[in-house]
Design a protein around this motif. Sequence first.
Motif, PDB file in Angstrom:
ATOM      1  N   PRO A 169      47.320  19.059 -33.104  1.00  0.00           N
ATOM      2  CA  PRO A 169      46.355  20.156 -33.136  1.00  0.00           C
ATOM      3  C   PRO A 169      44.796  19.233 -33.121  1.00  0.00           C
ATOM      4  O   PRO A 169      44.619  18.295 -33.723  1.00  0.00           O
ATOM      5  CB  PRO A 169      46.408  20.621 -34.443  1.00  0.00           C
ATOM      6  N   LEU A 170      44.007  20.018 -32.383  1.00  0.00           N
ATOM      7  CA  LEU A 170      42.638  19.505 -32.270  1.00  0.00           C
ATOM      8  C   LEU A 170      42.086  18.883 -33.710  1.00  0.00           C
ATOM      9  O   LEU A 170      41.375  18.097 -33.789  1.00  0.00           O
ATOM     10  CB  LEU A 170      41.904  20.465 -31.686  1.00  0.00           C
ATOM     11  N   GLY A 171      41.925  20.030 -34.549  1.00  0.00           N
ATOM     12  CA  GLY A 171      41.245  19.646 -35.972  1.00  0.00           C
ATOM     13  C   GLY A 171      42.077  18.400 -36.588  1.00  0.00           C
ATOM     14  O   GLY A 171      41.406  17.798 -37.417  1.00  0.00           O
ATOM     15  N   ARG A 172      43.421  18.497 -36.509  1.00  0.00           N
ATOM     16  CA  ARG A 172      44.259  17.210 -37.381  1.00  0.00           C
ATOM     17  C   ARG A 172      43.636  15.796 -36.651  1.00  0.00           C
ATOM     18  O   ARG A 172      43.464  14.873 -37.444  1.00  0.00           O
ATOM     19  CB  ARG A 172      45.530  17.417 -37.192  1.00  0.00           C
ATOM     20  N   ASP A 176      37.576  23.265 -18.878  1.00  0.00           N
ATOM     21  CA  ASP A 176      37.817  23.421 -17.408  1.00  0.00           C
ATOM     22  C   ASP A 176      36.639  22.569 -16.619  1.00  0.00           C
ATOM     23  O   ASP A 176      36.907  21.821 -15.791  1.00  0.00           O
ATOM     24  CB  ASP A 176      37.628  24.764 -16.739  1.00  0.00           C
ATOM     25  N   LYS A 177      35.409  22.612 -17.359  1.00  0.00           N
ATOM     26  CA  LYS A 177      34.174  22.071 -16.741  1.00  0.00           C
ATOM     27  C   LYS A 177      34.105  20.467 -17.000  1.00  0.00           C
ATOM     28  O   LYS A 177      33.865  19.665 -16.207  1.00  0.00           O
ATOM     29  CB  LYS A 177      32.996  22.596 -17.133  1.00  0.00           C
ATOM     30  N   LYS A 178      34.152  20.134 -18.204  1.00  0.00           N
ATOM     31  CA  LYS A 178      33.982  18.778 -18.851  1.00  0.00           C
ATOM     32  C   LYS A 178      35.308  18.017 -19.326  1.00  0.00           C
ATOM     33  O   LYS A 178      35.255  16.784 -19.429  1.00  0.00           O
ATOM     34  CB  LYS A 178      33.009  18.733 -20.111  1.00  0.00           C
ATOM     35  N   GLY A 179      36.320  18.830 -19.723  1.00  0.00           N
ATOM     36  CA  GLY A 179      37.528  18.162 -19.899  1.00  0.00           C
ATOM     37  C   GLY A 179      37.817  18.382 -21.386  1.00  0.00           C
ATOM     38  O   GLY A 179      36.808  18.579 -21.991  1.00  0.00           O
ATOM     39  N   TYR A 180      39.171  17.857 -21.721  1.00  0.00           N
ATOM     40  CA  TYR A 180      39.238  18.034 -23.358  1.00  0.00           C
ATOM     41  C   TYR A 180      38.796  16.689 -23.977  1.00  0.00           C
ATOM     42  O   TYR A 180      38.407  16.929 -25.226  1.00  0.00           O
ATOM     43  CB  TYR A 180      40.837  17.784 -23.547  1.00  0.00           C
ATOM     44  N   ARG A 181      38.119  15.927 -23.380  1.00  0.00           N
ATOM     45  CA  ARG A 181      37.354  14.691 -23.817  1.00  0.00           C
ATOM     46  C   ARG A 181      36.226  15.312 -24.845  1.00  0.00           C
ATOM     47  O   ARG A 181      35.662  14.907 -26.000  1.00  0.00           O
ATOM     48  CB  ARG A 181      37.022  13.650 -22.976  1.00  0.00           C
ATOM     49  N   GLU A 182      35.413  16.336 -24.063  1.00  0.00           N
ATOM     50  CA  GLU A 182      34.158  16.933 -24.592  1.00  0.00           C
ATOM     51  C   GLU A 182      34.575  17.686 -26.029  1.00  0.00           C
ATOM     52  O   GLU A 182      33.797  17.794 -27.012  1.00  0.00           O
ATOM     53  CB  GLU A 182      33.585  17.835 -23.590  1.00  0.00           C
ATOM     54  N   LEU A 183      35.842  18.305 -25.992  1.00  0.00           N
ATOM     55  CA  LEU A 183      36.290  19.093 -27.106  1.00  0.00           C
ATOM     56  C   LEU A 183      36.460  18.091 -28.230  1.00  0.00           C
ATOM     57  O   LEU A 183      36.109  18.589 -29.508  1.00  0.00           O
ATOM     58  CB  LEU A 183      37.384  19.877 -26.733  1.00  0.00           C
ATOM     59  N   VAL A 184      37.122  17.044 -28.105  1.00  0.00           N
ATOM     60  CA  VAL A 184      37.399  16.055 -29.164  1.00  0.00           C
ATOM     61  C   VAL A 184      35.897  15.459 -29.816  1.00  0.00           C
ATOM     62  O   VAL A 184      35.923  15.363 -30.884  1.00  0.00           O
ATOM     63  CB  VAL A 184      38.399  15.018 -28.750  1.00  0.00           C
ATOM     64  N   ILE A 185      35.190  15.100 -28.753  1.00  0.00           N
ATOM     65  CA  ILE A 185      33.811  14.692 -29.238  1.00  0.00           C
ATOM     66  C   ILE A 185      33.142  15.742 -30.047  1.00  0.00           C
ATOM     67  O   ILE A 185      32.544  15.163 -31.362  1.00  0.00           O
ATOM     68  CB  ILE A 185      33.144  14.136 -28.113  1.00  0.00           C
ATOM     69  N   HIS A 186      33.036  16.783 -29.583  1.00  0.00           N
ATOM     70  CA  HIS A 186      32.373  17.869 -30.258  1.00  0.00           C
ATOM     71  C   HIS A 186      32.983  18.049 -31.580  1.00  0.00           C
ATOM     72  O   HIS A 186      32.288  18.440 -32.847  1.00  0.00           O
ATOM     73  CB  HIS A 186      32.382  19.071 -29.576  1.00  0.00           C
ATOM     74  N   ALA A 187      34.055  18.064 -31.698  1.00  0.00           N
ATOM     75  CA  ALA A 187      35.006  18.519 -33.211  1.00  0.00           C
ATOM     76  C   ALA A 187      34.546  17.252 -34.091  1.00  0.00           C
ATOM     77  O   ALA A 187      34.468  17.556 -35.318  1.00  0.00           O
ATOM     78  CB  ALA A 187      36.290  18.621 -32.897  1.00  0.00           C
ATOM     79  N   VAL A 188      34.772  16.169 -33.485  1.00  0.00           N
ATOM     80  CA  VAL A 188      34.457  14.845 -34.549  1.00  0.00           C
ATOM     81  C   VAL A 188      33.034  14.750 -34.906  1.00  0.00           C
ATOM     82  O   VAL A 188      32.746  14.605 -36.111  1.00  0.00           O
ATOM     83  CB  VAL A 188      34.881  13.675 -33.664  1.00  0.00           C
ATOM     84  N   ASN A 189      32.035  14.979 -33.907  1.00  0.00           N
ATOM     85  CA  ASN A 189      30.616  14.938 -34.390  1.00  0.00           C
ATOM     86  C   ASN A 189      30.496  16.083 -35.455  1.00  0.00           C
ATOM     87  O   ASN A 189      29.478  15.877 -36.309  1.00  0.00           O
ATOM     88  CB  ASN A 189      29.831  15.337 -33.305  1.00  0.00           C
ATOM     89  N   GLY A 190      31.050  17.030 -35.456  1.00  0.00           N
ATOM     90  CA  GLY A 190      30.841  18.038 -36.445  1.00  0.00           C
ATOM     91  C   GLY A 190      31.494  17.803 -37.582  1.00  0.00           C
ATOM     92  O   GLY A 190      31.118  18.449 -38.833  1.00  0.00           O
ATOM     93  N   MET A 191      32.309  16.783 -37.873  1.00  0.00           N
ATOM     94  CA  MET A 191      32.829  16.724 -39.134  1.00  0.00           C
ATOM     95  C   MET A 191      32.282  15.312 -39.725  1.00  0.00           C
ATOM     96  O   MET A 191      32.763  14.796 -40.688  1.00  0.00           O
ATOM     97  CB  MET A 191      34.532  16.419 -38.950  1.00  0.00           C
ATOM     98  N   LEU A 192      31.467  14.690 -39.095  1.00  0.00           N
ATOM     99  CA  LEU A 192      30.795  13.556 -39.608  1.00  0.00           C
ATOM    100  C   LEU A 192      29.263  14.041 -40.473  1.00  0.00           C
ATOM    101  O   LEU A 192      28.805  14.936 -40.291  1.00  0.00           O
ATOM    102  CB  LEU A 192      30.291  12.658 -38.596  1.00  0.00           C
ATOM    103  N   PRO A 193      28.953  13.226 -41.413  1.00  0.00           N
ATOM    104  CA  PRO A 193      27.731  13.691 -42.277  1.00  0.00           C
ATOM    105  C   PRO A 193      26.527  13.564 -41.233  1.00  0.00           C
ATOM    106  O   PRO A 193      26.322  12.856 -40.302  1.00  0.00           O
ATOM    107  CB  PRO A 193      27.571  12.546 -43.099  1.00  0.00           C
ATOM    108  N   LYS A 194      25.674  14.633 -41.381  1.00  0.00           N
ATOM    109  CA  LYS A 194      24.504  14.685 -40.707  1.00  0.00           C
ATOM    110  C   LYS A 194      23.440  13.889 -41.261  1.00  0.00           C
ATOM    111  O   LYS A 194      22.634  14.409 -41.866  1.00  0.00           O
ATOM    112  CB  LYS A 194      24.175  16.253 -40.877  1.00  0.00           C
TER     113      LYS A 194
END
Length: 114
Positions: free
Chosen positions: A11-14, A81-99
């Motif tokens: 899963p993406l979140g894991r 579809d537009k940017k690929g699954y790579r963008e989904l992983v990067i966005h999810a990881v970025n949201g989980m790092l300290p701001k």
Amino acid sequence: MKYTIDATNKPLGRVATEVAALLNGKNTTDFAKNIVTAVKVEVINASKIKVTGNKMKSVTHKRYSGFPGGLKTPSLQMVADKKGYRELVIHAVNGMLPKNKLQDVRMKNLVVTE
């Protein structure tokens, strides 16, 4: 150190939480919040990641241009579809790092391949 994570049928979140913990240096014995560890994390097979249920249609991926009325909210399916699954992983990881100032430095240690 270099870590390789295979995202096949996970899963993406894991995957994102595992990557975020490694980028933060939580697995090291000398962990400190204010220091970026010399860790490179590579995620392979991002296109084989598992997104369950109707999340591809219902979950949105927000981005803001900085201009009034510039909020875009495409679904995960449109982003994949537009940017690929790579963008989904990067966005999810970025949201989980300290701001903080180290967020961008830590994100440079992440490599995602499809």
